[in-house]
Write a protein that holds these residues in place. Structure first.
Motif, mmCIF file in Angstrom:
data_model
loop_
_atom_site.group_PDB
_atom_site.id
_atom_site.type_symbol
_atom_site.label_atom_id
_atom_site.label_comp_id
_atom_site.label_asym_id
_atom_site.label_seq_id
_atom_site.Cartn_x
_atom_site.Cartn_y
_atom_site.Cartn_z
ATOM 1 N N HIS A 1 -2.477 31.427 -5.328
ATOM 2 C CA HIS A 1 -1.356 31.420 -4.388
ATOM 3 C C HIS A 1 -0.058 31.769 -5.116
ATOM 4 O O HIS A 1 0.136 31.429 -6.275
ATOM 5 C CB HIS A 1 -1.233 30.065 -3.678
ATOM 6 N N ASP B 1 2.961 30.769 -5.099
ATOM 7 C CA ASP B 1 3.815 29.750 -5.725
ATOM 8 C C ASP B 1 3.253 29.277 -7.071
ATOM 9 O O ASP B 1 3.892 28.479 -7.753
ATOM 10 C CB ASP B 1 4.066 28.557 -4.783
ATOM 11 N N HIS C 1 -8.918 23.311 -1.564
ATOM 12 C CA HIS C 1 -7.600 23.544 -0.965
ATOM 13 C C HIS C 1 -7.931 24.175 0.389
ATOM 14 O O HIS C 1 -8.033 25.398 0.477
ATOM 15 C CB HIS C 1 -6.889 24.528 -1.896
HETATM 16 ZN ZN LIG Z 1 -1.970 26.742 -2.935
#
Ligand SMILES: [Zn+2]
Ligand SMILES: [Zn+2]
Ligand SMILES: [Zn+2]
Length: 238
Positions: free
Chosen positions: A61, A63, A137
């Motif tokens: 991801h 971030d 996740h």
């Molecule tokens: Zn993530």
């Protein structure tokens, strides 16, 4: 959060200033970063990191990976490619998002990256032993990491029993909890408390906190003994 006027975003308490989740793990001889998100450059400057032996990635991801380009400064001073450990899924995203770092003939000054595969076996980076822990996740497999008595798990909302066994016995656990309300792919605050208590971890810190979590000082008071919110620039000595 950009443009937000909420009490957390406007707070003067430095523990309410939350950059993207990342940690530095250091032994006497080795320094490792876990993840390199959009704040990586500032985090490295702020912590005055002069040398980095490797970056471990949890998942692809943005971030957690967007700051990888800035390893070029470490390349310049060490004259070495940066060792980047990731699973296959994350490696594919890194190659797609930073293609110029992998061309046959590279533009001068692009980041130099040596991709190294993480299967689920423990491995050594310098003198630090790393044990990968698989967490979920939502539907994405994410890697947590255990370093001796310390375990770092981010971006999880479910951990299978066999992987929980790898975390048990840690003295300190850092675990993601996004906010108090339930979330589709992150533990909520109280789900995180349940995990910490189930695993009987002496000291747990929560990370990857959204501004929706509320102010550090208020939330920290509500938590049981041995469970606290982490804060940016926090140092844990083990
Ligand atoms: Zn993530
Ligand atoms: Zn806010
Ligand atoms: Zn994240």
């Amino acid at each position: 959060m950009i443009a937000c006027d909420c009490p957390v975003c406007q707070s003067a308490d430095k523990k309410d200033k939350r950059l993207r989740a990342s940690i530095l793990v250091q032994s006497e001889h080795t320094t490792i970063a876990v993840d390199a998100g959009p704040d990586f450059r500032y985090q490295m400057l702020r912590a005055n990191v002069k040398h980095l032996d490797a970056i471990l990635f949890t998942h692809p991801h943005k971030d957690h990976v967007a700051g990888l380009d800035d390893v070029r400064a470490f390349n310049f001073f060490s004259q070495q490619p940066m060792k980047v450990y990731a699973n296959k899924m994350t490696q594919e995203v890194i190659i797609r998002e930073f293609p110029y770092a992998f061309y046959e003939s590279k533009y001068p000054g692009v980041p130099e990256i040596q991709l190294l595969n993480i299967d689920m076996e423990p491995f050594l980076v310098g003198d630090i032993q790393v044990t990968p822990v698989l967490v979920w996740h939502l539907k994405m497999p994410v890697l947590g990491f255990r370093f001796g008595k310390f375990t770092y798990i981010t971006d999880a909302n479910n951990i299978e029993p066999v992987e929980k066994d790898k975390i048990r016995g840690s003295e300190v656990l850092v675990l993601n909890t996004l906010r108090k309300e339930k979330h589709i792919s992150h533990y909520s605050l109280w789900e995180g408390v349940e995990v910490a208590q189930e695993l009987q971890i002496p000291q747990t810190y929560f990370t990857h906190l959204s501004h929706q979590m509320g102010k550090h000082a208020d939330v920290d008071l509500e938590l049981p003994d041995g469970i606290n919110l982490a804060w940016d620039t926090q140092v844990i000595n083990l």
